[in-house]
Design an enzyme around this catalytic site. Structure first.
Site, PDB file in Angstrom:
ATOM      1  N   ASP A  55      33.819  31.780  29.622  1.00 21.42           N
ATOM      2  CA  ASP A  55      34.467  30.472  29.787  1.00 21.42           C
ATOM      3  C   ASP A  55      34.792  30.153  31.249  1.00 21.42           C
ATOM      4  O   ASP A  55      35.949  29.839  31.590  1.00 21.42           O
ATOM      5  CB  ASP A  55      35.775  30.425  28.974  1.00 21.42           C
ATOM      6  CG  ASP A  55      35.596  30.869  27.533  1.00 21.42           C
ATOM      7  OD1 ASP A  55      34.538  30.586  26.957  1.00 21.42           O
ATOM      8  OD2 ASP A  55      36.517  31.487  26.981  1.00 21.42           O
ATOM      9  N   GLU A 266      33.800  22.043  21.402  1.00 21.31           N
ATOM     10  CA  GLU A 266      34.813  22.664  22.274  1.00 21.31           C
ATOM     11  C   GLU A 266      34.291  22.664  23.710  1.00 21.31           C
ATOM     12  O   GLU A 266      33.224  22.144  24.000  1.00 21.31           O
ATOM     13  CB  GLU A 266      35.106  24.105  21.817  1.00 21.31           C
ATOM     14  CG  GLU A 266      33.895  25.030  21.924  1.00 21.31           C
ATOM     15  CD  GLU A 266      34.118  26.409  21.326  1.00 21.31           C
ATOM     16  OE1 GLU A 266      35.189  26.687  20.781  1.00 21.31           O
ATOM     17  OE2 GLU A 266      33.186  27.228  21.400  1.00 21.31           O
TER      18      GLU A 266
HETATM   19  O1  FUB Z   1      36.814  32.373  24.653  1.00 15.67           O
HETATM   20  C1  FUB Z   1      37.335  31.929  23.425  1.00 15.67           C
HETATM   21  C2  FUB Z   1      36.659  30.669  22.979  1.00 15.67           C
HETATM   22  O2  FUB Z   1      35.264  30.866  22.845  1.00 15.67           O
HETATM   23  C3  FUB Z   1      36.773  29.526  23.963  1.00 15.67           C
HETATM   24  O3  FUB Z   1      38.020  28.916  23.961  1.00 15.67           O
HETATM   25  C4  FUB Z   1      35.662  28.675  23.478  1.00 15.67           C
HETATM   26  O4  FUB Z   1      35.305  27.639  24.335  1.00 15.67           O
HETATM   27  C5  FUB Z   1      34.566  29.695  23.262  1.00 15.67           C
HETATM   28  O5  FUB Z   1      33.882  29.980  24.447  1.00 15.67           O
END
Ligand code: FUB
Length: 366
Positions: A55, A266
């Site tokens: 991320d 997301e």
């Molecule tokens: O790293 C945890 C979660 O996985 C993140 O918040 C999302 O964007 C995905 O990458």
């Protein structure tokens, strides 16, 4: 359960899948995840190999490049539908003088035990600098297991950061991205469906973990959207009620819930290029990074295309930043571990065509 689309099938194939079982970030079981990394060739190498990172939110502060990633660890937490296997506990900030140069891991910048209100799962952060202070924005589940967004401050870009006593008032869900507009205003984009809990806030109030565990469960209705909100002058709170950042199709209609190849899942990011706002994001279960453009930081944004094809691993998350006149995509995959929850961050150049469109990147060498 995971919907297997032609694209997700492509993701699995292109990563040279061996038979095994794994789960995605929100936990739906996928067959076949363990990757034969020896057979995969990648366009970029992991930025660091001594720790697992994911991320990546990249920024240039004072002429130096800083990457604010999640710090993946293996706590042995079983995979489940809430993404419990992403059980991160601290942040390490990476820095470098130039792309391709030496990358420094600056050690622990914030630990979950020093966030007074936190319960578990320190997920994808972002950072900003204003008036002599660095701000680290992060999602973490509170003690009731509800994702909230917090902020921590430091006089150094690499910390240590001191977290506020409470989450940002009115915040929920995951993946904050903080964008400074050319007029000096700051906006936060955030949200994530499935394990990111955005669907639990569809009515404006928290509905509890009951109901759909993934999205609205309404294929022919507009999909859930990321949230956008102006930050207060002190950078520590919201200046207004968060709004929907709507993503439209080419006919001007909101993307629908069933449009898994294009709808928001997301991993929000925002940047400005040639006077236009580029909202970029992950489609989650179809493993794409996409972009949509608009003329206001609040949107609406019109879907334009794919930035990054599926990488090795289930999640895809990124940032885009201009460094010395070139644009770069920071992203992650699972080259080092072959495991969904142990990722590594990478960087590659991103190119805009003369009409502003983005050349799609494939992380595998053809
Ligand atoms: O790293 C945890 C979660 O996985 C993140 O918040 C999302 O964007 C995905 O990458």
């Amino acid at each position: 359960m995971l919907k297997i689309t032609p694209l997700s099938a492509f993701a699995l194939l292109s990563a040279t899948v061996l038979s095994a079982s794994c789960q995605n970030n929100a936990g739906s079981t996928q067959t076949a995840e363990k990757k034969d990394t020896a057979k995969s060739k990648f366009i970029s190498k992991p930025l660091v190999t001594q720790i697992y990172t994911a991320d990546p939110s990249a920024h240039v502060f004072n002429g130096k490049i800083y990457v604010y990633p999640s710090h993946d660890i293996d706590t042995g937490t079983p995979e489940n539908d809430n993404g419990d296997h992403f059980n991160m506990k601290d942040f390490h900030i990476l820095s470098m003088d130039s792309i391709g140069g030496k990358v420094t891991d600056n050690g622990e910048a914030l630990n979950i035990k020093n966030i007074p209100w936190a319960g578990r799962q320190l997920w994808a952060p972002d950072a900003a600098y204003e008036n002599g202070t660095y701000y680290l924005y992060f999602p973490v589940k509170d003690k009731s297991d509800i994702f909230r967004i917090g902020v921590a401050t430091s006089k150094s870009p690499v910390g240590p950061f001191k977290a506020g006593a409470k989450p940002i008032e009115g915040s929920f869900s995951i993946d904050p991205c903080v964008f400074k507009d050319t007029d000096g205003s700051y906006y936060m984009y955030y949200g994530g469906i499935w394990g990111g809990q955005l669907q639990r806030w569809a009515t404006g109030k928290y509905s509890g973990p009951e109901g759909s565990k993934t999205d609205l469960g309404k294929d022919d209705q507009p999909a859930l959207t990321p949230k956008v909100v102006k930050l207060s002058k002190n950078m520590l709170g919201f200046a207004e009620k968060p709004k929907d950042a709507v993503i439209l199709d080419e006919t001007g209609k909101p993307l629908l819930g069933k449009d898994h190849d294009r709808r928001f899942f997301e991993g929000s990011w925002m940047y400005k290029y040639d006077g236009k706002y580029y909202f970029t994001y992950s489609t989650g279960d179809t493993h794409l990074l996409c972009y949509a453009t608009g003329t206001s930081p609040y949107g609406p944004f019109t879907y334009k295309g794919v930035i990054l094809k599926p990488v090795q691993g289930w999640t895809s998350h990124h940032s885009i930043v201009e460094i010395k006149g070139k644009w770069y995509l920071f992203y992650h995959d699972t080259e080092l571990s072959g495991k969904t929850h142990l990722r590594n961050v990478k960087v590659t150049e991103l190119k805009h065509r003369a009409d502003g469109s983005i050349e799609t990147i494939n992380e595998f060498v053809k």
